[in-house]
Design a protein around this motif. Sequence first.
Motif, PDB file in Angstrom:
ATOM      1  N   THR A 213       0.763  -1.286  -0.048  1.00 26.91           N
ATOM      2  CA  THR A 213      -0.010  -0.059   0.175  1.00 26.91           C
ATOM      3  C   THR A 213       0.684   1.529   0.072  1.00 26.91           C
ATOM      4  N   VAL A 214       0.463   2.266  -0.764  1.00 23.15           N
ATOM      5  CA  VAL A 214       1.169   3.398  -0.820  1.00 23.15           C
ATOM      6  C   VAL A 214       0.123   4.462  -0.444  1.00 23.15           C
ATOM      7  N   GLN A 215       0.811   5.309   0.524  1.00 22.85           N
ATOM      8  CA  GLN A 215      -0.131   6.196   1.136  1.00 22.85           C
ATOM      9  C   GLN A 215       0.462   7.776   0.982  1.00 22.85           C
ATOM     10  N   LEU A 216      -0.409   8.581   0.118  1.00 28.15           N
ATOM     11  CA  LEU A 216       0.211   9.996  -0.001  1.00 28.15           C
ATOM     12  C   LEU A 216      -0.464  10.758   0.937  1.00 28.15           C
ATOM     13  N   GLY A 217       0.466  11.937   1.178  1.00 31.60           N
ATOM     14  CA  GLY A 217      -0.083  12.998   2.243  1.00 31.60           C
ATOM     15  C   GLY A 217      -0.673  14.027   1.285  1.00 31.60           C
ATOM     16  N   THR A 218      -0.351  14.365   0.137  1.00 28.06           N
ATOM     17  CA  THR A 218      -1.012  15.396  -0.703  1.00 28.06           C
ATOM     18  C   THR A 218      -1.078  14.670  -2.281  1.00 28.06           C
ATOM     19  N   MET A 219      -1.865  15.191  -3.085  1.00 26.71           N
ATOM     20  CA  MET A 219      -1.760  14.856  -4.393  1.00 26.71           C
ATOM     21  C   MET A 219      -1.689  16.196  -5.345  1.00 26.71           C
ATOM     22  N   ASN A 220      -1.299  17.191  -4.669  1.00 22.50           N
ATOM     23  CA  ASN A 220      -1.003  18.412  -5.362  1.00 22.50           C
ATOM     24  C   ASN A 220       0.395  18.068  -6.458  1.00 22.50           C
ATOM     25  N   GLY A 221       0.138  18.495  -7.417  1.00 19.23           N
ATOM     26  CA  GLY A 221       1.179  18.653  -8.491  1.00 19.23           C
ATOM     27  C   GLY A 221       1.204  17.041  -9.443  1.00 19.23           C
ATOM     28  N   ILE A 222       0.384  16.214  -8.987  1.00 13.24           N
ATOM     29  CA  ILE A 222       0.650  14.946  -9.729  1.00 13.24           C
ATOM     30  C   ILE A 222      -0.402  14.994 -11.103  1.00 13.24           C
ATOM     31  N   PRO A 223       0.436  14.873 -11.971  1.00  9.56           N
ATOM     32  CA  PRO A 223      -0.387  14.819 -13.350  1.00  9.56           C
ATOM     33  C   PRO A 223      -1.569  13.830 -13.418  1.00  9.56           C
ATOM     34  N   ASN A 224      -2.518  14.277 -14.176  1.00  9.50           N
ATOM     35  CA  ASN A 224      -3.781  13.278 -14.663  1.00  9.50           C
ATOM     36  C   ASN A 224      -3.130  12.208 -15.343  1.00  9.50           C
ATOM     37  N   ASN A 225      -3.768  10.938 -15.145  1.00  9.11           N
ATOM     38  CA  ASN A 225      -3.227   9.584 -15.559  1.00  9.11           C
ATOM     39  C   ASN A 225      -1.907   9.182 -15.193  1.00  9.11           C
ATOM     40  N   THR A 226      -1.473   9.326 -13.795  1.00 10.10           N
ATOM     41  CA  THR A 226      -0.319   9.069 -13.394  1.00 10.10           C
ATOM     42  C   THR A 226      -0.369   7.808 -12.751  1.00 10.10           C
ATOM     43  N   TYR A 227       0.410   6.830 -12.985  1.00  8.07           N
ATOM     44  CA  TYR A 227       0.449   5.378 -12.344  1.00  8.07           C
ATOM     45  C   TYR A 227       1.753   4.842 -11.747  1.00  8.07           C
ATOM     46  N   LEU A 228       1.551   4.158 -10.816  1.00 10.10           N
ATOM     47  CA  LEU A 228       2.389   3.641 -10.225  1.00 10.10           C
ATOM     48  C   LEU A 228       2.920   2.019 -10.902  1.00 10.10           C
ATOM     49  N   TYR A 229       4.092   1.616 -10.541  1.00  9.10           N
ATOM     50  CA  TYR A 229       4.559   0.568 -11.076  1.00  9.10           C
ATOM     51  C   TYR A 229       5.264   0.164  -9.688  1.00  9.10           C
ATOM     52  N   ALA A 230       4.770  -1.036  -9.187  1.00  8.59           N
ATOM     53  CA  ALA A 230       5.504  -1.634  -7.811  1.00  8.59           C
ATOM     54  C   ALA A 230       6.028  -3.044  -8.189  1.00  8.59           C
ATOM     55  N   GLY A 231       7.191  -3.561  -7.672  1.00  2.00           N
ATOM     56  CA  GLY A 231       7.607  -4.625  -8.097  1.00  2.00           C
ATOM     57  C   GLY A 231       8.198  -5.257  -6.865  1.00  2.00           C
ATOM     58  N   LEU A 232       8.063  -6.645  -6.737  1.00  2.00           N
ATOM     59  CA  LEU A 232       8.588  -7.580  -5.517  1.00  2.00           C
ATOM     60  C   LEU A 232       9.813  -8.331  -6.230  1.00  2.00           C
ATOM     61  N   HIS A 233      10.966  -7.868  -6.132  1.00  4.13           N
ATOM     62  CA  HIS A 233      12.253  -8.567  -6.755  1.00  4.13           C
ATOM     63  C   HIS A 233      12.606  -9.802  -5.568  1.00  4.13           C
ATOM     64  N   GLY A 234      12.904 -10.904  -6.429  1.00  4.55           N
ATOM     65  CA  GLY A 234      13.434 -12.089  -5.385  1.00  4.55           C
ATOM     66  C   GLY A 234      13.526 -13.228  -6.062  1.00  4.55           C
ATOM     67  N   THR A 235      13.560 -14.440  -5.280  1.00 10.43           N
ATOM     68  CA  THR A 235      13.685 -15.665  -5.932  1.00 10.43           C
ATOM     69  C   THR A 235      12.680 -16.341  -5.518  1.00 10.43           C
ATOM     70  N   ILE A 236      11.991 -17.153  -6.536  1.00 10.75           N
ATOM     71  CA  ILE A 236      10.701 -18.028  -6.557  1.00 10.75           C
ATOM     72  C   ILE A 236      10.903 -19.432  -6.903  1.00 10.75           C
ATOM     73  N   THR A 237       9.888 -20.165  -6.275  1.00  5.17           N
ATOM     74  CA  THR A 237       9.648 -21.697  -6.816  1.00  5.17           C
ATOM     75  C   THR A 237       8.678 -21.646  -7.944  1.00  5.17           C
ATOM     76  N   THR A 238       9.003 -22.409  -9.016  1.00  5.58           N
ATOM     77  CA  THR A 238       8.161 -22.152 -10.117  1.00  5.58           C
ATOM     78  C   THR A 238       8.432 -23.649 -10.770  1.00  5.58           C
ATOM     79  N   PRO A 239       7.074 -24.044 -11.408  1.00  4.18           N
ATOM     80  CA  PRO A 239       7.497 -25.475 -12.210  1.00  4.18           C
ATOM     81  C   PRO A 239       8.446 -25.505 -13.163  1.00  4.18           C
TER      82      PRO A 239
END
Length: 239
Positions: A213-239
């Motif tokens: 979760t990302v919490q903001l104190g203000t949205m002043n100056g954030i352009p319309n249609n702004t998006y966040l990219y969040a990634g969890l980097h690490g090692t995973i078990t996979t088939p």
Amino acid sequence: MIPLLEGIEDYNNAGALIGLDATDNNELLGALRKMNPIRRQRTINKLSSTGMPSRGSRAEMEKHFAELPSYIKDGLAKGDLRLADTIIYSIKIVNSKTIKMFETQDDKQIGLRNISNAKLPKNQALLVSGVILLAGSSVDQTVDNIMSTNYTGLEGFPALATGETDLKANKKQIFPETSNAVFKTSSYHNVPQGYYKLANPRLILDDILIELTVQLGTMNGIPNNTYLYAGLHGTITTP
């Protein structure tokens, strides 16, 4: 752009991870006994080969192997599962002061997120080594334009940089509310853009709710249609 991180290849030190030299490893021995002789020998040969020393998040995964559930350990021992470095990611619009990057109604879609329902698929366990947070302003809210947006560091988004981010799995905190200033890494040449390395990497198991979760104190100056990219980097078990 999304930063390139060390290693997306398969784990190369399976013997050390499984603990082949531990003769009292009942889970491993049980899995080996169930195999036919040829597959058993091939598995032993593969596990016995130490190969290159493990590094990065894969070396960290070794330290947490005991925390993996038995069915995942069994899958690794049988060769049904392997380990690889990965990034679990999600893109969400900044349209309020609270942005939940992984939600239960999410569907997997290439270019937007690579898990569904804010959970890892069955038999997957992820050791989170670091977190990525980037931002970009799309031309509009069409899917193609969202996916083709240039995601960069938070340095160009002051209102995002002064916010806070926290990460939980199954309601257990992986890291508490932390200033987004830690994701301002453009001046650090040895750290990928927007990358925050966890001092204490933590496991997320399959079928566990992921909450970033990302919490903001203000949205002043954030352009319309702004998006966040969040990634969890690490090692995973996979088939």
